[in-house]
Structure formats: C-alpha cells, structure tokens
Design an enzyme around this catalytic site. Structure first.
Site, PDB file in Angstrom:
ATOM      1  N   ARG A  41      10.122  -1.057  12.561  1.00 15.77           N
ATOM      2  CA  ARG A  41      11.450  -1.486  12.993  1.00 15.77           C
ATOM      3  C   ARG A  41      11.695  -2.980  12.770  1.00 15.77           C
ATOM      4  NH1 ARG A  41       9.114   1.231  16.895  1.00 15.77           N
ATOM      5  NH2 ARG A  41       8.965  -0.506  18.369  1.00 15.77           N
TER       6      ARG A  41
ATOM      7  N   HIS B  46      -0.984   3.533 -16.455  1.00 12.55           N
ATOM      8  CA  HIS B  46      -1.887   2.551 -15.864  1.00 12.55           C
ATOM      9  C   HIS B  46      -1.590   1.155 -16.400  1.00 12.55           C
ATOM     10  CE1 HIS B  46      -5.170   5.697 -14.639  1.00 12.55           C
ATOM     11  NE2 HIS B  46      -3.993   5.933 -14.107  1.00 12.55           N
TER      12      HIS B  46
ATOM     13  N   CYS C 134      -7.747   5.188 -20.382  1.00 13.27           N
ATOM     14  CA  CYS C 134      -7.380   3.839 -20.822  1.00 13.27           C
ATOM     15  C   CYS C 134      -8.455   3.225 -21.714  1.00 13.27           C
ATOM     16  CB  CYS C 134      -7.121   2.949 -19.610  1.00 13.27           C
ATOM     17  SG  CYS C 134      -5.629   3.410 -18.712  1.00 13.27           S
TER      18      CYS C 134
ATOM     19  N   GLU D 136      -3.299  -0.956 -18.214  1.00 12.03           N
ATOM     20  CA  GLU D 136      -3.605  -1.216 -19.612  1.00 12.03           C
ATOM     21  C   GLU D 136      -2.495  -0.703 -20.537  1.00 12.03           C
ATOM     22  OE1 GLU D 136      -7.609  -0.149 -17.601  1.00 12.03           O
ATOM     23  OE2 GLU D 136      -5.469   0.264 -17.333  1.00 12.03           O
TER      24      GLU D 136
ATOM     25  N   THR E 130      -2.449   6.595  25.486  1.00 11.70           N
ATOM     26  CA  THR E 130      -1.447   5.653  24.990  1.00 11.70           C
ATOM     27  C   THR E 130      -0.123   6.371  24.735  1.00 11.70           C
ATOM     28  OG1 THR E 130      -3.098   4.217  23.998  1.00 11.70           O
ATOM     29  CG2 THR E 130      -0.877   4.058  23.122  1.00 11.70           C
TER      30      THR E 130
ATOM     31  N   ALA F  51      -3.933  -6.111  21.374  1.00 12.58           N
ATOM     32  CA  ALA F  51      -3.553  -7.412  21.926  1.00 12.58           C
ATOM     33  C   ALA F  51      -4.113  -7.490  23.334  1.00 12.58           C
ATOM     34  CB  ALA F  51      -2.037  -7.552  21.948  1.00 12.58           C
TER      35      ALA F  51
END
Length: 342
Positions: A209, A50, A86, A52, A198, A156
């Site tokens: 891509r 992690h 930690c 720390e 779709t 869109a």
C-alpha cells in the site's frame, strides 16, 4: 580495471530484471570490441530471450563479434529450456572471449556452458565480481543449492525489546519511513508469511500500500482454521496459501493446503513454495513463528527495526542466535535498521 567496469555494467543491467525475470536468475550481458560497448542487454522477463540474445541483437555490425568480448553475469546456458542455449549462440557468432561473473549451479548447466565454449575455441574466464553476482541472485542460488526459498525474517521491536503490547496486542512501533521501506520489501519478494496468532491479533492485509509494486503471495499457517472468513487475509484479493491440518480446497484466490499428519510444517511449506517457483519468502511474524525459524536455523537474512519507544511490558522480541553476523546498520527516520546474515 577495464574488465571490472564492464562487468559492473553487466551487473547493473542484470538488476533491471528484478521484477520480471524470476524464477529465472537476473542476468546482464555487455559486448565490447576495441574498448567500445557495441551491444548490451539483460534478461527482461521469464520465458523471453536471455541477456546474451538481447545483447547480440543490439550489435549493429555482427562481423565485429568474432573479435569481441562478452561480459556475462551468469554462465551461459547449455540446454534447451524456454529458449535455445545461449552458449551455442555465442559459439555461432565466434566470440573471441567470454568473461563470466558466476558459474551456474543449475543441474542442466553446471559448467556445461563453459565446457562448450572452451571446446569451440573461445577464451573463457570466470569469477569476476563473483561475490556481487551471488548477492544479486541470492534467491536463485539458495533455491538451487539449498533446495529451499531464500528466507528473510523481519520484525520491529521497542527500545526495551518488545514486539507487541501485553497479550500480543498490536502497537505502532516504527515510523512512517520504516513502514514505507517494509512495503518496498514486500514488492521484492514473491511470498510473505505469518502465523495464526499474528493473523488473529492484527488482522493484517499483507499487501503493498505504501509503495508501487506487485503484491506477494500470502502464506498463512492456520493449523485449525481459526481465522474467520471475513478477515482480510481471506478476502480473495490476492493469491493466498493457507496451510492447515484439516482440508485441501480451492476458493478463488485462496488455496487451503492440508499438511500431512506428523509432518513438520516449515520444511513442508518451504518445499511447496519452491515447487510453485516462489524462490524467497518474507516472514513478518509473529514471535512464535519467527523464533521457530531461528531455532531451526531456517533463515538467510534478518531485518530488525529498533525504535525509540519504551513500553516496559509486552511480548518479547525473538532472540537472535549467537552465530549470526551484523552486516548492515542504518538510521531510518527515528528508527535503527539492523541487518544480520546467517
């Protein structure tokens, strides 16, 4: 002001873990002694040390730690997972002060790290740049607190409000810069989803891509398994989950998952994604699927491109709920990008 600067640096470091830290949260740590940074680190990869640990390992003179302050973007863990706690590490080095951006809502932490450090005599402060920290780890916080992935809806639309031509036929609505940005977004989310219509109309790849990065896991709703096996979504080039009414089976990278009878698809899918440690999903369409997410209030963010194109007739874009807020607006080439939050 000094504390803010060090925490801003810790957040910058945390963001470097965006690609490999998930499903763990992104965490950064900066260790300061007498206004000098003596160590810094971030959680670089899931299952590895992690932030720390990396920051303390970077400190050359460990004797300075007892008079140092650690700035950590998320509450240090207090349990044994893939790595030791930690909080115990900071206690063992007798840090003088720990400043935390966000408390960790994960049930095995949830204040226990803070309690441990305070009991050991460390001065602990929380909440510095908390909003920025939550934004950075919005996927992690949503997964823990809402018990579902962070949901981003994207589409869109033309200037006159259409998402496709008549009959749902695909048309090019946005420009090249917007398409590049969408592929960048695909690299940032572990899963991408479309519905049957779709898939059948557009035959999309749903891969990356026009940007450099990993392909997301494809998530497809195909209740009656109408998608032909030669379609791109079933080409076995990347992990694909096909949720349906008929069967469960494995086929190389394709996993067909049968949804139990009389089960609501979206909650079932979201639970499955979370169980697979996929903490966010990028929903790309079409209108029926997007509207279902909107109508059931299952979303966190909406990204809408508005182009200059006018087609007069076609498939209407989804209807935005009245309660959402426009939080960002940006011009991308000839398109306008609008981002809304729940």
């Amino acid at each position: 002001m000094t504390d803010l600067l060090y925490m801003q640096r810790a957040l910058e470091l945390a963001s470097l873990g965006q690609r490999y830290a998930p499903p763990n949260p992104m965490v950064g740590c900066v260790i300061v002694h007498n206004d000098l940074i003596i160590g810094e680190g971030w959680h670089e990869r899931y299952g590895e040390p992690h932030a720390e640990v990396n920051a303390i390992n970077a400190v050359e003179d460990k004797t300075l730690l007892s008079e140092a302050t650690a700035y950590v973007t998320l509450e240090p863990c207090a349990h044994f997972g893939k790595t030791p706690p930690c909080a115990d590490l900071l206690i063992s080095h007798k840090l003088k002060r720990v400043v935390i951006c966000n408390e960790d809502p994960f049930p095995l932490v949830d204040g226990r790290g803070i309690e441990k450090m305070k009991a050991a005599g460390i001065t602990v402060e929380t909440g510095l740049l908390a909003a920025e920290g939550r934004e950075l780890n919005k996927r992690f916080f949503t997964a823990v607190e809402k018990e579902r992935p962070y949901i981003i809806l994207k589409w869109a639309e033309t200037a006159d409000g259409f998402i496709a031509a008549e009959g749902g036929e695909q048309i090019q609505i946005t420009g090249e810069l917007s398409r590049q940005l969408v592929h960048k977004w695909r690299t940032e989310e572990p899963a991408i989803m479309v519905g049957t219509n779709t898939a059948l109309k557009d035959n999309p790849r749903l891969n990356v891509r026009h940007w450099v990065g990993r392909n997301p896991v494809r998530v497809v709703i195909d209740k009656k398994l109408k998608i032909p096996p030669n379609f791109k979504l079933l080409d076995n080039t990347q992990k694909t989950l096909i949720f349906n009414d008929l069967e469960s089976r494995e086929e190389k990278f394709n996993s067909f998952i049968q949804v139990p009878e009389k089960t609501d698809y979206l909650p079932f899918i979201l639970e499955k994604l979370l169980n697979l440690n996929l903490q966010s999903v990028f929903v790309e369409g079409g209108t029926t699927l997007l509207q279902h997410f909107l109508n059931t209030n299952l979303f966190d963010e909406i990204r809408v491109f508005k182009s200059l194109a006018v087609i007069k007739n076609g498939t209407p874009a989804p209807s935005l709920p009245q309660h959402i807020k426009l939080t960002e607006r940006e011009i991308i080439g000839n398109d306008e990008l609008r981002i809304f939050r729940a």
